[in-house]
Write a protein that holds these residues in place. Sequence first.
Motif, PDB file in Angstrom:
ATOM      1  N   ALA A  35       0.832  -1.207   0.000  1.00  0.00           N
ATOM      2  CA  ALA A  35       0.000   0.000   0.000  1.00  0.00           C
ATOM      3  C   ALA A  35       0.863   1.251   0.000  1.00  0.00           C
ATOM      4  O   ALA A  35       1.941   1.282   0.596  1.00  0.00           O
ATOM      5  CB  ALA A  35      -0.927   0.012   1.213  1.00  0.00           C
ATOM      6  N   ILE A  36       0.362   2.288  -0.681  1.00  0.00           N
ATOM      7  CA  ILE A  36       0.930   3.629  -0.615  1.00  0.00           C
ATOM      8  C   ILE A  36      -0.202   4.558  -0.206  1.00  0.00           C
ATOM      9  O   ILE A  36      -1.202   4.673  -0.920  1.00  0.00           O
ATOM     10  CB  ILE A  36       1.521   4.077  -1.955  1.00  0.00           C
ATOM     11  CG1 ILE A  36       2.627   3.119  -2.410  1.00  0.00           C
ATOM     12  CG2 ILE A  36       2.084   5.492  -1.838  1.00  0.00           C
ATOM     13  CD1 ILE A  36       3.192   3.452  -3.781  1.00  0.00           C
ATOM     14  N   LYS A  37      -0.040   5.191   0.950  1.00  0.00           N
ATOM     15  CA  LYS A  37      -1.087   6.062   1.474  1.00  0.00           C
ATOM     16  C   LYS A  37      -0.671   7.519   1.342  1.00  0.00           C
ATOM     17  O   LYS A  37       0.404   7.898   1.800  1.00  0.00           O
ATOM     18  CB  LYS A  37      -1.381   5.727   2.941  1.00  0.00           C
ATOM     19  CG  LYS A  37      -1.922   4.315   3.148  1.00  0.00           C
ATOM     20  CD  LYS A  37      -2.204   4.034   4.616  1.00  0.00           C
ATOM     21  CE  LYS A  37      -2.743   2.624   4.812  1.00  0.00           C
ATOM     22  NZ  LYS A  37      -3.038   2.339   6.241  1.00  0.00           N
ATOM     23  N   GLU A  38      -1.541   8.330   0.713  1.00  0.00           N
ATOM     24  CA  GLU A  38      -1.307   9.766   0.644  1.00  0.00           C
ATOM     25  C   GLU A  38      -1.899  10.409   1.884  1.00  0.00           C
ATOM     26  O   GLU A  38      -3.069  10.178   2.215  1.00  0.00           O
ATOM     27  CB  GLU A  38      -1.945  10.367  -0.612  1.00  0.00           C
ATOM     28  CG  GLU A  38      -1.671  11.857  -0.750  1.00  0.00           C
ATOM     29  CD  GLU A  38      -2.306  12.468  -1.976  1.00  0.00           C
ATOM     30  OE1 GLU A  38      -2.366  13.716  -2.053  1.00  0.00           O
ATOM     31  OE2 GLU A  38      -2.757  11.709  -2.868  1.00  0.00           O
ATOM     32  N   LEU A  42      -7.087   1.950  -6.484  1.00  0.00           N
ATOM     33  CA  LEU A  42      -6.998   3.282  -5.892  1.00  0.00           C
ATOM     34  C   LEU A  42      -8.284   3.546  -5.132  1.00  0.00           C
ATOM     35  O   LEU A  42      -9.375   3.532  -5.718  1.00  0.00           O
ATOM     36  CB  LEU A  42      -6.778   4.340  -6.972  1.00  0.00           C
ATOM     37  CG  LEU A  42      -6.687   5.790  -6.491  1.00  0.00           C
ATOM     38  CD1 LEU A  42      -5.491   5.970  -5.558  1.00  0.00           C
ATOM     39  CD2 LEU A  42      -6.595   6.749  -7.677  1.00  0.00           C
ATOM     40  N   ASP A  43      -8.141   3.726  -3.819  1.00  0.00           N
ATOM     41  CA  ASP A  43      -9.292   3.962  -2.939  1.00  0.00           C
ATOM     42  C   ASP A  43     -10.339   2.869  -3.088  1.00  0.00           C
ATOM     43  O   ASP A  43     -11.554   3.113  -3.126  1.00  0.00           O
ATOM     44  CB  ASP A  43      -9.911   5.326  -3.219  1.00  0.00           C
ATOM     45  CG  ASP A  43      -8.950   6.470  -2.927  1.00  0.00           C
ATOM     46  OD1 ASP A  43      -8.074   6.287  -2.065  1.00  0.00           O
ATOM     47  OD2 ASP A  43      -9.069   7.534  -3.571  1.00  0.00           O
ATOM     48  N   GLY A  44      -9.843   1.624  -3.213  1.00  0.00           N
ATOM     49  CA  GLY A  44     -10.732   0.476  -3.278  1.00  0.00           C
ATOM     50  C   GLY A  44     -11.278   0.165  -4.649  1.00  0.00           C
ATOM     51  O   GLY A  44     -11.928  -0.869  -4.837  1.00  0.00           O
ATOM     52  N   GLU A  81      -5.496   6.036  -1.012  1.00  0.00           N
ATOM     53  CA  GLU A  81      -4.706   4.834  -0.744  1.00  0.00           C
ATOM     54  C   GLU A  81      -4.657   3.967  -1.996  1.00  0.00           C
ATOM     55  O   GLU A  81      -5.696   3.584  -2.545  1.00  0.00           O
ATOM     56  CB  GLU A  81      -5.294   4.029   0.409  1.00  0.00           C
ATOM     57  CG  GLU A  81      -4.482   2.782   0.732  1.00  0.00           C
ATOM     58  CD  GLU A  81      -5.032   2.021   1.927  1.00  0.00           C
ATOM     59  OE1 GLU A  81      -4.354   1.094   2.409  1.00  0.00           O
ATOM     60  OE2 GLU A  81      -6.144   2.355   2.384  1.00  0.00           O
ATOM     61  N   ARG A  82      -3.448   3.693  -2.446  1.00  0.00           N
ATOM     62  CA  ARG A  82      -3.248   2.771  -3.573  1.00  0.00           C
ATOM     63  C   ARG A  82      -2.769   1.445  -2.999  1.00  0.00           C
ATOM     64  O   ARG A  82      -1.809   1.408  -2.214  1.00  0.00           O
ATOM     65  CB  ARG A  82      -2.233   3.344  -4.559  1.00  0.00           C
ATOM     66  CG  ARG A  82      -1.964   2.434  -5.743  1.00  0.00           C
ATOM     67  CD  ARG A  82      -1.107   3.104  -6.805  1.00  0.00           C
ATOM     68  NE  ARG A  82      -1.907   3.993  -7.641  1.00  0.00           N
ATOM     69  CZ  ARG A  82      -1.825   5.315  -7.617  1.00  0.00           C
ATOM     70  NH1 ARG A  82      -0.993   5.914  -6.776  1.00  0.00           N
ATOM     71  NH2 ARG A  82      -2.568   6.060  -8.400  1.00  0.00           N
ATOM     72  N   THR A  83      -3.430   0.351  -3.357  1.00  0.00           N
ATOM     73  CA  THR A  83      -3.085  -0.966  -2.820  1.00  0.00           C
ATOM     74  C   THR A  83      -2.644  -1.897  -3.939  1.00  0.00           C
ATOM     75  O   THR A  83      -3.007  -1.717  -5.109  1.00  0.00           O
ATOM     76  CB  THR A  83      -4.278  -1.593  -2.072  1.00  0.00           C
ATOM     77  OG1 THR A  83      -5.411  -1.653  -2.948  1.00  0.00           O
ATOM     78  CG2 THR A  83      -4.629  -0.774  -0.837  1.00  0.00           C
ATOM     79  N   PHE A  84      -1.845  -2.911  -3.567  1.00  0.00           N
ATOM     80  CA  PHE A  84      -1.270  -3.847  -4.517  1.00  0.00           C
ATOM     81  C   PHE A  84      -1.510  -5.276  -4.040  1.00  0.00           C
ATOM     82  O   PHE A  84      -1.238  -5.609  -2.887  1.00  0.00           O
ATOM     83  CB  PHE A  84       0.239  -3.611  -4.654  1.00  0.00           C
ATOM     84  CG  PHE A  84       0.600  -2.178  -4.956  1.00  0.00           C
ATOM     85  CD1 PHE A  84       0.713  -1.739  -6.260  1.00  0.00           C
ATOM     86  CD2 PHE A  84       0.824  -1.263  -3.932  1.00  0.00           C
ATOM     87  CE1 PHE A  84       1.038  -0.421  -6.546  1.00  0.00           C
ATOM     88  CE2 PHE A  84       1.148   0.054  -4.208  1.00  0.00           C
ATOM     89  CZ  PHE A  84       1.256   0.483  -5.515  1.00  0.00           C
ATOM     90  N   ASP A  85      -2.017  -6.104  -4.931  1.00  0.00           N
ATOM     91  CA  ASP A  85      -2.254  -7.515  -4.628  1.00  0.00           C
ATOM     92  C   ASP A  85      -1.485  -8.347  -5.646  1.00  0.00           C
ATOM     93  O   ASP A  85      -1.620  -8.142  -6.856  1.00  0.00           O
ATOM     94  CB  ASP A  85      -3.749  -7.831  -4.701  1.00  0.00           C
ATOM     95  CG  ASP A  85      -4.033  -9.290  -4.391  1.00  0.00           C
ATOM     96  OD1 ASP A  85      -3.788  -9.704  -3.243  1.00  0.00           O
ATOM     97  OD2 ASP A  85      -4.481 -10.009  -5.304  1.00  0.00           O
TER      98      ASP A  85
END
Length: 270
Positions: free
Chosen positions: A224-227, A256-258, A236-240
């Motif tokens: 995750a990268i949280k602004e 991005l944001d879910g 919040e950008r998340t990676f799976d």
Amino acid sequence: MIKRFFLLAIMAIAMIGVTRAQSPHCSEQVTLDELATYIDTTRNADPAVKLFYSNMVNNPTHSNRIEHFDVGFNGCTGRVDEHVVMANGSKRDNVFIFNDQGLLTQSSIQGKNSKTVVDYTYTYDPVLGFTLKQSKSKNVTIKYAPIYGDHGHRESIKGSNDSRQDYTFNEKGQLTKLVITQPKAEKRTLIYQDGYVIREERGSQVFRYHYDFDTATRKKFLIAIKELNGTDVVHERTFDYDIDTHGRYTRVAVALDGKPQMTITRTYTP
């Protein structure tokens, strides 16, 4: 007597340079895998080899460093074919080619309407290792000049296009900060801990990087990268991931944001 002392001192310095140059871990042919194994398994690593390794992997185009600007090449070598599918259904294909030292020699990035091919070349020093020398695309050639500190670590890389990257190290020689300056772009400051970016400042924006430790590969993966705005999370950008037996990403779903943003599929050729 004084002249003899100076001659002996010069001879000693020269012999140190020869000794380092003759080290099997400080050569132009040494592979990233050989160096990484040495650094990971040798308790009292030769400081000359550690310096050589550090200057190599902290190149801005090294597959270990690119990890922290995208979703990760994880120190790979060889060819990487990348297929990107955006949430709106649009597609593109990219190609990255890394040499045995994990340094990027060519990238083909396909945008919406065209493909940009960039070739990279490096200079080699038997003590200081490899450093970026030039990047060349169809119409643009950028030459790079490294600046080394008294300790031998590369402290800056200056580009002929007025770009620069400035590195800060702690007393153990570990990278702690990288400041990236590009013409007509906001300055980026990345804070490192144990080799991983934990914070990024880009103009007035602040990002926090979060990782998950995988016990099977003994590597950290960016999840995750949280602004941030103060302590509040703005975006919040998340990676799976799907990960192969070498600890490399074969598929990455980015949200991005879910909401799904893109899916990246990678294949690796040695």
